[in-house]
Structure formats: structure tokens, C-alpha cells
Design a protein around this motif. Structure first.
Motif, PDB file in Angstrom:
ATOM      1  N   ARG A  72       0.844  -1.189   0.000  1.00  0.00           N
ATOM      2  CA  ARG A  72       0.000   0.000   0.000  1.00  0.00           C
ATOM      3  C   ARG A  72       0.885   1.247   0.000  1.00  0.00           C
ATOM      4  N   HIS A  73       1.526   1.497  -1.128  1.00  0.00           N
ATOM      5  CA  HIS A  73       2.500   2.584  -1.217  1.00  0.00           C
ATOM      6  C   HIS A  73       1.846   3.968  -1.225  1.00  0.00           C
ATOM      7  N   GLU A  74       0.529   4.022  -1.411  1.00  0.00           N
ATOM      8  CA  GLU A  74      -0.130   5.317  -1.359  1.00  0.00           C
ATOM      9  C   GLU A  74      -0.068   5.927   0.036  1.00  0.00           C
ATOM     10  N   LEU A  75       0.334   5.113   1.030  1.00  0.00           N
ATOM     11  CA  LEU A  75       0.455   5.607   2.401  1.00  0.00           C
ATOM     12  C   LEU A  75       1.728   6.438   2.610  1.00  0.00           C
ATOM     13  N   VAL A  76       2.646   6.370   1.666  1.00  0.00           N
ATOM     14  CA  VAL A  76       3.931   7.053   1.841  1.00  0.00           C
ATOM     15  C   VAL A  76       3.750   8.552   2.051  1.00  0.00           C
ATOM     16  N   GLN A  77       2.878   9.173   1.273  1.00  0.00           N
ATOM     17  CA  GLN A  77       2.693  10.623   1.385  1.00  0.00           C
ATOM     18  C   GLN A  77       2.212  11.016   2.779  1.00  0.00           C
ATOM     19  N   LEU A  78       1.222  10.307   3.279  1.00  0.00           N
ATOM     20  CA  LEU A  78       0.706  10.613   4.614  1.00  0.00           C
ATOM     21  C   LEU A  78       1.767  10.358   5.678  1.00  0.00           C
ATOM     22  N   PHE A  79       2.436   9.215   5.607  1.00  0.00           N
ATOM     23  CA  PHE A  79       3.475   8.892   6.574  1.00  0.00           C
ATOM     24  C   PHE A  79       4.587   9.943   6.575  1.00  0.00           C
ATOM     25  N   ALA A  80       5.037  10.311   5.385  1.00  0.00           N
ATOM     26  CA  ALA A  80       6.149  11.267   5.285  1.00  0.00           C
ATOM     27  C   ALA A  80       5.770  12.637   5.844  1.00  0.00           C
ATOM     28  N   SER A  81       4.528  13.046   5.629  1.00  0.00           N
ATOM     29  CA  SER A  81       4.093  14.342   6.171  1.00  0.00           C
ATOM     30  C   SER A  81       4.062  14.294   7.695  1.00  0.00           C
ATOM     31  N   TRP A  82       3.639  13.155   8.261  1.00  0.00           N
ATOM     32  CA  TRP A  82       3.663  12.993   9.719  1.00  0.00           C
ATOM     33  C   TRP A  82       5.096  12.975  10.242  1.00  0.00           C
ATOM     34  N   LEU A  83       5.991  12.283   9.532  1.00  0.00           N
ATOM     35  CA  LEU A  83       7.397  12.231   9.944  1.00  0.00           C
ATOM     36  C   LEU A  83       8.013  13.629   9.949  1.00  0.00           C
ATOM     37  N   ALA A  84       7.670  14.425   8.943  1.00  0.00           N
ATOM     38  CA  ALA A  84       8.222  15.786   8.857  1.00  0.00           C
ATOM     39  C   ALA A  84       7.813  16.632  10.055  1.00  0.00           C
ATOM     40  N   LEU A  85       6.575  16.458  10.516  1.00  0.00           N
ATOM     41  CA  LEU A  85       6.104  17.211  11.675  1.00  0.00           C
ATOM     42  C   LEU A  85       6.714  16.678  12.971  1.00  0.00           C
ATOM     43  N   THR A  86       6.672  15.355  13.135  1.00  0.00           N
ATOM     44  CA  THR A  86       7.172  14.745  14.370  1.00  0.00           C
ATOM     45  C   THR A  86       8.667  14.950  14.542  1.00  0.00           C
ATOM     46  N   GLY A  87       9.405  14.834  13.455  1.00  0.00           N
ATOM     47  CA  GLY A  87      10.864  14.888  13.543  1.00  0.00           C
ATOM     48  C   GLY A  87      11.480  16.203  13.132  1.00  0.00           C
ATOM     49  N   SER A  88      10.709  17.280  13.163  1.00  0.00           N
ATOM     50  CA  SER A  88      11.219  18.565  12.673  1.00  0.00           C
ATOM     51  C   SER A  88      12.494  19.003  13.392  1.00  0.00           C
ATOM     52  N   ASP A  89      12.561  18.759  14.709  1.00  0.00           N
ATOM     53  CA  ASP A  89      13.759  19.164  15.448  1.00  0.00           C
ATOM     54  C   ASP A  89      14.969  18.316  15.051  1.00  0.00           C
ATOM     55  N   LEU A  90      14.762  17.020  14.840  1.00  0.00           N
ATOM     56  CA  LEU A  90      15.865  16.148  14.446  1.00  0.00           C
ATOM     57  C   LEU A  90      16.301  16.431  13.009  1.00  0.00           C
ATOM     58  N   ILE A  91      15.331  16.670  12.132  1.00  0.00           N
ATOM     59  CA  ILE A  91      15.640  16.979  10.740  1.00  0.00           C
ATOM     60  C   ILE A  91      16.464  18.255  10.653  1.00  0.00           C
ATOM     61  N   GLY A  92      16.106  19.239  11.487  1.00  0.00           N
ATOM     62  CA  GLY A  92      16.790  20.520  11.457  1.00  0.00           C
ATOM     63  C   GLY A  92      18.254  20.451  11.848  1.00  0.00           C
ATOM     64  N   LYS A  93      18.627  19.461  12.665  1.00  0.00           N
ATOM     65  CA  LYS A  93      20.026  19.370  13.078  1.00  0.00           C
ATOM     66  C   LYS A  93      20.751  18.184  12.462  1.00  0.00           C
ATOM     67  N   SER A  94      20.191  17.601  11.413  1.00  0.00           N
ATOM     68  CA  SER A  94      20.828  16.475  10.724  1.00  0.00           C
ATOM     69  C   SER A  94      21.403  16.931   9.394  1.00  0.00           C
ATOM     70  N   ASP A  95      22.538  16.350   9.040  1.00  0.00           N
ATOM     71  CA  ASP A  95      23.177  16.678   7.765  1.00  0.00           C
ATOM     72  C   ASP A  95      22.633  15.840   6.620  1.00  0.00           C
ATOM     73  N   MET A  96      22.114  14.666   6.943  1.00  0.00           N
ATOM     74  CA  MET A  96      21.577  13.800   5.898  1.00  0.00           C
ATOM     75  C   MET A  96      20.617  12.785   6.489  1.00  0.00           C
ATOM     76  N   ILE A  97      19.743  12.280   5.626  1.00  0.00           N
ATOM     77  CA  ILE A  97      18.794  11.237   5.991  1.00  0.00           C
ATOM     78  C   ILE A  97      19.266   9.923   5.382  1.00  0.00           C
ATOM     79  N   VAL A  98      19.260   8.856   6.198  1.00  0.00           N
ATOM     80  CA  VAL A  98      19.679   7.532   5.738  1.00  0.00           C
ATOM     81  C   VAL A  98      18.635   6.514   6.175  1.00  0.00           C
ATOM     82  N   PRO A  99      18.062   5.750   5.259  1.00  0.00           N
ATOM     83  CA  PRO A  99      17.102   4.709   5.656  1.00  0.00           C
ATOM     84  C   PRO A  99      17.807   3.486   6.222  1.00  0.00           C
ATOM     85  N   ILE A 100      17.176   2.804   7.172  1.00  0.00           N
ATOM     86  CA  ILE A 100      17.690   1.524   7.633  1.00  0.00           C
ATOM     87  C   ILE A 100      17.655   0.557   6.439  1.00  0.00           C
TER      88      ILE A 100
END
Length: 244
Positions: free
Chosen positions: A99-127
Motif C-alpha cells: 500500500r505505497h499510497e500511504l507514503v505521502q501521509l506517513f512522510a508528512s507525519w514524519l516531517a512534523l514529528t521529527g522537525s527538530d531532528l531533521i533541522g540538526k541532521s546533515d543527511m537522511i539515511v534509511p535503515i
């Protein structure tokens, strides 16, 4: 106006439904009220290190007893919601029902939840997944999330620096000690990547934090390779449950 017309036309052909239970909705890519009530989002107060909910406020830099007794290798973790109810259902649909259509919703939630971590990270790496597991599943759910999160936030995403070169047993049903043994030596850094991660802050993306074993194993390898800080951002987190 053209976009509005396209949306109306698409909704006429494919009426919007809840992403979880398929109840009729007015707009697409949303969750119905009943499923929304069964989403247990994590908000303050929570442990500033592990991201787990706390029963009451302990100050701005509150740290849970678990984080004090067994400090994780990673520096901080954040999760959108508890891995139960609607979130558990959505993650299972995403991982095992394509159900890949969930990616957009999940990513928008991640952006809100992790805004502080995203702001101080140099790069994003998936497990990463081992190449055999990737071949079997056909996609890496963490990579899909990382890609869309990078597009939303404008962050740099790298898919090749961290490798999973050891095929491990599925973690489901294993104890914490068994999970640690299972992941011993599972991750490695691509030799050419060392110069790019040294003294950098890395944000790891995963779907679920269960015992934190995977996050710790990946963070340990990155820090051994010279990373200054490693943060974890996930969709769900398991609380007081040994396995998923």
C-alpha cells in the motif's frame, strides 16, 4: 482551476475512502474519524532521548528511567505514534500489502514529528535491508519513507552509505538479547562513504522501533565510522512489548 477539476474528476472515478478501513470520505489520502480516534500520537511529555511517552511532565529535558539505566547508542529518537491500533494496521498494510499510497501521509507525519531532528541532521539515511530480503519484498519501506521525507523537507538523502551485509533472522518473536545477537555485525559502512559521514549528524529512518536493537546496531556502526550524532525517526514505537 485545472488542478481542482482534475481532483474532482479523479474523485468521481475513484471515490475517496479512508486509507485504513475504506470508509467513504470527502477527500483522498486521509483517515476517517473512527480510525483517527484509534491513532495514539506521541506528544509531550516524552523522553527526550528515546521518544517514549512519560506519565507526567519532568521538565524540558526529561529523560525516562529506561534511558538513564540503559542509555542507547543513538542520541535521540522520535516516533509518530504508538505501534498499536490504527498505526499498526497502517504499517502492516504498507509493508506487507504494497500500500505505497500511504507514503505521502506517513512522510508528512514524519516531517512534523521529527522537525527538530531533521533541522540538526546533515543527511537522511534509511535503515537498509539485506539484498536477499530486498529481492523477496521488492522494496525497502524505510527507503520509500526517506525519499519522500527528503522531497518534503529538502534534506539530503543517501541510500548507499549504510549497508546490511549480513542476512539475519526475522526479528519477530526474538527477545532483546536474541535481537542483539542476531544483529551482531549486520551493518557496515561503504568504505568510500567514511569521508562523507565523518563529523556529520545522521538521521536514520525506520518503520517501527521495537526494542531499539536495530537502531542501536546501525548507530554503533555509523559512530564507529566517525558520525558525530545519530538520530532515529520512525512511524511507530512499541512500549513494554517484547516483540511485534
Amino acid at each position: 482551476m485545472l488542478q481542482h477539476f482534475k481532483t474532482l474528476s479523479l474523485n468521481a472515478l475513484l471515490p475517496p475512502v479512508c486509507l485504513n478501513c475504506h470508509a467513504p470520505l470527502l477527500n483522498s489520502n486521509q483517515i476517517c474519524p473512527a480510525c483517527w480516534q484509534n491513532l495514539h500520537f506521541i506528544s509531550h511529555p516524552f523522553c527526550q532521548i528515546m521518544g517514549t511517552p512519560l506519565p507526567f511532565h519532568l521538565g524540558e529535558m526529561a529523560v525516562s528511567a529506561q534511558a538513564q539505566a540503559e542509555p542507547p547508542v543513538y542520541d535521540q529518537a522520535r516516533s509518530i505514534a504508538l505501534y498499536e491500533g490504527t498505526m499498526r494496521s497502517l504499517i502492516h498494510k504498507f509493508k506487507y500489502q504494497d500500500r505505497h499510497e500511504l507514503v505521502q501521509l506517513f512522510a508528512s507525519w514524519l516531517a512534523l514529528t521529527g522537525s527538530d531532528l531533521i533541522g540538526k541532521s546533515d543527511m537522511i539515511v534509511p535503515i537498509p535491508l539485506h539484498h536477499r530480503r530486498l529481492w523477496q519484498r521488492r522494496f525497502n519501506q524505510s527507503a520509500l519513507l526517506a525519499k519522500r521525507l527528503g522531497q518534503i523537507t529538502g534534506s539530503c538523502v543517501n541510500y548507499s552509505y549504510l549497508k546490511r551485509h549480513k542476512k539475519t533472522r526475522p526479528q519477530v518473536g526474538l527477545t532483546s538479547h536474541q535481537r542483539r545477537d542476531n544483529l551482531q555485525g549486520a551493518f557496515m559502512i561503504e568504505p568510500k562513504a567514511v569521508q562523507h559521514i565523518r563529523n556529520r549528524s545522521i538521521l536514520l529512518i525506520d518503520d517501527v522501533i521495537t526494542t531499539g536493537t536495530t537502531a542501536n546496531a546501525a548507530a554503533r556502526v555509523l559512530k564507529q565510522g566517525g558520525a558525530e550524532a545519530v538520530y532515529i525517526l520512525s512511524l511507530g514505537i512499541v512500549i513494554n512489548v517484547p516483540s511485534i
